[in-house]
Motif scaffolding. Sequence first.
Motif, mmCIF file in Angstrom:
data_model
loop_
_atom_site.group_PDB
_atom_site.id
_atom_site.type_symbol
_atom_site.label_atom_id
_atom_site.label_comp_id
_atom_site.label_asym_id
_atom_site.label_seq_id
_atom_site.Cartn_x
_atom_site.Cartn_y
_atom_site.Cartn_z
ATOM 1 N N GLN A 41 0.979 -1.214 0.056
ATOM 2 C CA GLN A 41 0.082 -0.021 -0.024
ATOM 3 C C GLN A 41 0.871 1.035 0.065
ATOM 4 O O GLN A 41 1.770 1.407 1.014
ATOM 5 N N ASP A 42 0.714 2.219 -0.972
ATOM 6 C CA ASP A 42 1.566 3.291 -1.134
ATOM 7 C C ASP A 42 0.769 4.268 -2.231
ATOM 8 O O ASP A 42 -0.150 3.850 -3.119
ATOM 9 N N VAL A 43 1.190 5.386 -2.083
ATOM 10 C CA VAL A 43 0.706 6.469 -3.153
ATOM 11 C C VAL A 43 1.438 6.110 -4.331
ATOM 12 O O VAL A 43 2.349 5.218 -4.544
ATOM 13 N N PRO A 44 0.988 6.413 -5.625
ATOM 14 C CA PRO A 44 1.397 5.985 -6.729
ATOM 15 C C PRO A 44 2.895 6.659 -7.122
ATOM 16 O O PRO A 44 3.365 7.696 -6.433
ATOM 17 N N GLY A 45 3.637 6.001 -7.936
ATOM 18 C CA GLY A 45 5.090 6.476 -8.218
ATOM 19 C C GLY A 45 6.079 6.181 -7.512
ATOM 20 O O GLY A 45 7.190 6.664 -7.614
ATOM 21 N N VAL A 46 5.903 5.455 -6.381
ATOM 22 C CA VAL A 46 7.293 5.072 -5.330
ATOM 23 C C VAL A 46 7.957 3.735 -5.848
ATOM 24 O O VAL A 46 8.709 3.575 -5.071
ATOM 25 N N GLY A 47 7.416 3.050 -6.940
ATOM 26 C CA GLY A 47 8.283 1.738 -7.232
ATOM 27 C C GLY A 47 7.659 0.533 -6.924
ATOM 28 O O GLY A 47 8.487 -0.365 -7.125
ATOM 29 N N LYS A 48 6.353 0.554 -6.573
ATOM 30 C CA LYS A 48 5.585 -0.668 -6.223
ATOM 31 C C LYS A 48 5.646 -1.789 -7.388
ATOM 32 O O LYS A 48 6.071 -2.946 -7.082
ATOM 33 N N THR A 49 5.382 -1.078 -8.399
ATOM 34 C CA THR A 49 5.365 -2.141 -9.648
ATOM 35 C C THR A 49 6.540 -2.759 -10.165
ATOM 36 O O THR A 49 6.809 -3.789 -10.465
ATOM 37 N N THR A 50 7.700 -1.642 -10.101
ATOM 38 C CA THR A 50 9.187 -1.914 -10.414
ATOM 39 C C THR A 50 9.554 -3.145 -9.403
ATOM 40 O O THR A 50 10.010 -3.921 -9.821
ATOM 41 N N MET A 51 9.135 -2.816 -8.062
ATOM 42 C CA MET A 51 9.665 -4.225 -7.226
ATOM 43 C C MET A 51 9.314 -5.316 -7.891
ATOM 44 O O MET A 51 9.963 -6.312 -7.556
ATOM 45 N N VAL A 52 7.743 -5.387 -7.854
ATOM 46 C CA VAL A 52 7.174 -6.558 -8.326
ATOM 47 C C VAL A 52 8.072 -7.352 -9.434
ATOM 48 O O VAL A 52 8.363 -8.426 -9.546
ATOM 49 N N LYS A 53 7.988 -6.470 -10.437
ATOM 50 C CA LYS A 53 8.620 -6.961 -11.660
ATOM 51 C C LYS A 53 10.094 -7.522 -11.369
ATOM 52 O O LYS A 53 10.660 -8.436 -12.046
ATOM 53 N N ALA A 54 10.971 -6.740 -10.616
ATOM 54 C CA ALA A 54 12.184 -7.230 -10.255
ATOM 55 C C ALA A 54 12.257 -8.546 -9.564
ATOM 56 O O ALA A 54 13.098 -9.265 -10.048
ATOM 57 N N LEU A 55 11.222 -8.605 -8.619
ATOM 58 C CA LEU A 55 11.293 -10.061 -8.080
ATOM 59 C C LEU A 55 11.060 -11.022 -9.131
ATOM 60 O O LEU A 55 11.627 -12.250 -9.252
ATOM 61 N N ALA A 56 10.036 -10.852 -10.147
ATOM 62 C CA ALA A 56 9.717 -11.732 -10.949
ATOM 63 C C ALA A 56 10.854 -12.094 -11.880
ATOM 64 O O ALA A 56 11.143 -13.311 -12.496
ATOM 65 N N LYS A 57 11.654 -11.248 -12.431
ATOM 66 C CA LYS A 57 12.508 -11.297 -13.042
ATOM 67 C C LYS A 57 13.850 -12.246 -12.536
ATOM 68 O O LYS A 57 14.568 -12.787 -13.078
ATOM 69 N N SER A 58 14.036 -11.968 -10.977
ATOM 70 C CA SER A 58 15.077 -12.528 -10.270
ATOM 71 C C SER A 58 14.953 -13.991 -10.241
ATOM 72 O O SER A 58 15.725 -14.566 -10.120
ATOM 73 N N ILE A 59 13.664 -14.425 -10.055
ATOM 74 C CA ILE A 59 13.410 -15.861 -9.723
ATOM 75 C C ILE A 59 12.884 -16.641 -10.994
ATOM 76 O O ILE A 59 12.506 -17.772 -10.667
ATOM 77 N N ASN A 60 12.701 -15.900 -12.386
ATOM 78 C CA ASN A 60 12.621 -16.767 -13.408
ATOM 79 C C ASN A 60 11.310 -17.656 -13.205
ATOM 80 O O ASN A 60 11.196 -18.695 -13.620
ATOM 81 N N LEU A 61 10.155 -16.933 -12.751
ATOM 82 C CA LEU A 61 8.982 -17.792 -12.829
ATOM 83 C C LEU A 61 8.062 -17.112 -13.772
ATOM 84 O O LEU A 61 8.142 -15.975 -14.125
ATOM 85 N N THR A 62 7.079 -17.932 -14.147
ATOM 86 C CA THR A 62 6.007 -17.357 -15.090
ATOM 87 C C THR A 62 5.184 -15.935 -14.297
ATOM 88 O O THR A 62 5.108 -16.445 -13.118
#
Length: 316
Positions: A41-62
């Motif tokens: 939970q946070d205001v828009p633009g602080v990196g929430k989506t980027t963090m999730v995408k970084a996790l997904a790319k780091s662990i190589n799951l669908t």
Amino acid sequence: MKSREKAIQILENMKKAIIGKDEELEKVLVCLLAGGHLLIQDVPGVGKTTMVKALAKSINLTYSRIQFTPDLMPSDITGITLYNKAEEKFIFRKGPIFNQIILADEINRTSPKTQSSLLQAMEEGEVSVENTTYVLRKPFMVLATQNPLEYQGTFPLPEAQLDRFLMQISLGYPQQKEEEKIIRNYKNNKTLEHIKPVVNEEDILAMQSEVDEINVHDDILKYIIGIANTSRIHKDIHLGASPRVSIDLYRGAKAYAYIKGRDYVIPDDVKAIVPYVLSHRIILSAEARIEGRKTEKIIDDVLERTYVPVVKSIEG
């Protein structure tokens, strides 16, 4: 614990994309290793989506991203059955929920009916559509982002939905020096091409299995139950921690001990995750809300009122 080093590699990899939020990233890793789901939970633009995408790319799951909007339907998430004229039969087309890492973006911008379509998947790892149940591939994790409720066009998540999230975190605004680095690296963070996989599906399952083997002393278990009980009788709390919260504290403490290099849980492991496990699942009393008391302060008071056991090393 053969896979522990790989867990730390995930954390270090995510730090390449998210700057200055080491504690929050650690909780994301705890949630993953505990087999839970995360609410951000946070205001828009602080990196929430980027963090999730970084996790997904780091662990190589669908991975799939579901953008929650007011007109989103449950079938847009779970899938839909279509009639195939050529084959003269109905075919089920799977929705985005049939991936392993799910970004439920701005989950509180859609209706409660659509929000609830995630419940079975999050709780049971299954999806039922038209009398057929499909088992989701493990590991499976939902990371949902939501804007603060005072923002226009938001729907509060029902208690049943909130209770499915093992943790809630908030990234917050960066410090000045951190923001300078973010601005200079914005091109990299837009594509995340510099984030490469460091583990795979088998590695994650192995880590989760090792977390399950972490030792929890009976006194630690009583401490967890004590925290839950204290929240249930606290004068500023209308609705305290459910038994599911106690289970999640148990799971989360084991995962936290794991990444800290221990094979057993100590009271500090429990304390470290309590605010993240409780904050979105307790409801303050009307008096506490009127007087403007903060959830964080009340949780601190719950911890202060709960007896802390003295547990010696119980390794092995």
